[in-house]
Scaffold this active site. Structure first.
Site, PDB file in Angstrom:
ATOM      1  N   THR A   1     -67.033 -39.122 -42.391  1.00  0.00           N
ATOM      2  CA  THR A   1     -66.304 -39.506 -40.665  1.00  0.00           C
ATOM      3  C   THR A   1     -66.772 -41.034 -40.407  1.00  0.00           C
ATOM      4  O   THR A   1     -67.984 -41.410 -40.696  1.00  0.00           O
ATOM      5  CB  THR A   1     -67.011 -38.706 -39.760  1.00  0.00           C
ATOM      6  OG1 THR A   1     -66.866 -39.166 -38.548  1.00  0.00           O
ATOM      7  CG2 THR A   1     -68.511 -38.266 -39.955  1.00  0.00           C
ATOM      8  N   ASP A   2     -66.135 -41.357 -39.441  1.00  0.00           N
ATOM      9  CA  ASP A   2     -66.373 -42.946 -38.995  1.00  0.00           C
ATOM     10  C   ASP A   2     -67.605 -42.821 -38.120  1.00  0.00           C
ATOM     11  O   ASP A   2     -68.198 -43.709 -37.815  1.00  0.00           O
ATOM     12  CB  ASP A   2     -65.241 -43.325 -38.198  1.00  0.00           C
ATOM     13  CG  ASP A   2     -64.777 -42.686 -36.996  1.00  0.00           C
ATOM     14  OD1 ASP A   2     -65.345 -41.567 -36.808  1.00  0.00           O
ATOM     15  OD2 ASP A   2     -63.677 -43.033 -36.238  1.00  0.00           O
TER      16      ASP A   2
END
Ligand code: NAD
Ligand code: DAU
Length: 366
Positions: A143-144
């Protein structure tokens, strides 16, 4: 691969394949590569749902195994029995608000579970015969959020942005990313990491922003916007994410990280208002109309990251992927999906879900 070269089939384990992105990925893969073997390994936690794969269960090449990624002997057995060459690892505890209420499960699945899979694959992949063109791969889907929070003028996250996770969820994902990276550097194991922005689309569990808003509108319930609603997320249609992962599996370079994003930064309050407008237009019957009157600003999420944005230049220039669905189209399709799939989401509003909902939202309006 040149056009007239025949593609060598893959034999994949998809962990978390009964969840939101995992099930969309399994559907994408089975439709695109019907000859490939796909084994779904999923513990069916509250977020996992076999119904998400119901239309695919008849496929001869798809096998569903209910099990935990922390179960090393189960994983070892599947890798061997199915001569797996690719792990597409989606399984995770994925909801930030739940990680604030109880971080333990996040450490167990996201860190210990990923470690278990990496260890199993480390011993397995050298036993594969790669002479016939097969390319063993461990795809770690992340994930970012591992990059932390951006200020309004900061450049978007790139693959070299330092990690600065702020929630137990993102910290556990950061830990698992570091492990995946270390297995490449230390053991030469072919791992690739992807860091993606917020996904949305079909089969999204009701606790997340977009499905929660759609469902609450259909039930005439309050639309709870955290804090001042000015937090920004970079939205990506889930099918575009699956296309990106396909490209990474087929063309990505082991040891690399690829950021995946939608180029669609939107403030939460604007997103919710857009959903309200779409629902007013598309639903034939609504308990409360216009839906905007249901919006309520509620107590903020502790440690709420202000802004995420992904710079997806690398995957575009090196692998030729870019998103194809605009946020306007994607949101319309998503509202349509929740309107026409009440039979999918209604059973998910279980007693467990109601109890979770009360814990997060009971403190009411600001
Ligand atoms: P999800 O919560 O919808 O699904 C997770 C799946 O993993 C469920 O099917 C669950 O049953 C399964 N699972 C959980 N613990 C398990 C265990 N111990 N063993 C086996 N299976 C287990 O999650 P999602 O939104 O589909 O996210 C998938 C992956 O993508 C996660 O790794 C997440 O961190 C990452 N990601 C998600 C987003 C997003 O916007 N949803 C964005 C970027 C990255
Ligand atoms: O950025 C990628 C991440 O996106 C993934 O790694 C996570 O697995 C995924 O859950 C998602 O995390 P977010 O916390 O950004 O998503 P969520 O849908 O929970 O919230 C989106 C934004 O909306 C966030 O700023 C919080 C806000 N929000 C959320 C809910 C559920 C509200 O204002 N009200 C709500 O009721």
């Amino acid at each position: 691969m040149t056009e007239n070269q025949e593609r060598v089939g893959r034999r994949l384990i998809v962990t978390g394949g009964a969840g939101f992105i995992g099930s969309n990925f399994v559907r994408h893969w089975c439709q695109t590569y019907p000859g490939d073997r796909v084994v779904v390994l999923d513990a069916l936690t509250y977020a996992g749902n076999r119904q998400n794969l119901a239309d695919l269960e008849e496929k001869a090449n798809l096998r569903f195994v209910k099990g935990d990624i922390c179960d090393r002997s189960l994983v070892d057995g599947l890798l061997k029995e199915e001569t797996i060459d690719t792990i597409a690892h989606f399984a995770a505890e994925s909801h930030v608000d739940r990680s604030i209420l109880g971080p333990g499960a996040f450490i167990q699945t996201n860190v210990v579970g990923t470690f278990t899979l990496l260890e199993a694959f480390r011993h397995h992949w050298p036993t594969l015969s790669t002479g016939d063109g097969q390319r063993p791969l461990f795809l770690h889907v992340s994930t970012d959020e591992v990059y932390g929070s951006l200020g309004p003028e900061d450049p978007a996250f790139s693959e070299t942005t330092p990690y600065a996770p702020n929630s137990p969820y993102s910290a556990s994902k950061a830990g698992s990313d570091h492990l995946a990276r270390a297995y490449y550097h230390t053991y030469g194991m072919p791992t690739v990491i992807t860091n993606c922005s917020n996904n949305y689309g079909p089969y999204h569990f009701p606790e997340k922003l977009i499905p929660l808003m759609c469902i609450n509108m259909l039930l005439g319930k309050q639309l709870p916007v955290y804090g001042d609603g000015q937090n920004v997320r970079d939205w990506l249609y889930v099918i575009d994410h699956c296309r990106a992962l396909d490209v990474v599996i087929n063309k990505g370079k082991p040891g690399e990280t690829y950021n995946i994003g939608g180029n669609n930064e939107v403030k939460n309050i604007d997103l919710v208002k857009t959903l309200c407008g779409l629902m007013d237009e598309m639903a034939t019957e609504l308990p409360a109309k216009p839906c905007e009157k249901l919006i309520a600003f509620v107590k903020d999420r502790p440690g709420h990251d202000r802004r995420y944005a992904i710079d997806a230049t690398k995957i575009k220039t090196e692998l030729g992927w870019e998103p194809s669905v605009t946020v306007e189209e994607g949101l319309r399709q998503t509202v349509e999906w929740y309107l026409t799939h009440r039979d999918w989401w209604e059973p998910l509003l279980s007693e467990e879900y109601q109890s979770y909902y009360r814990q997060v939202y009971s403190s009411g309006e600001e």
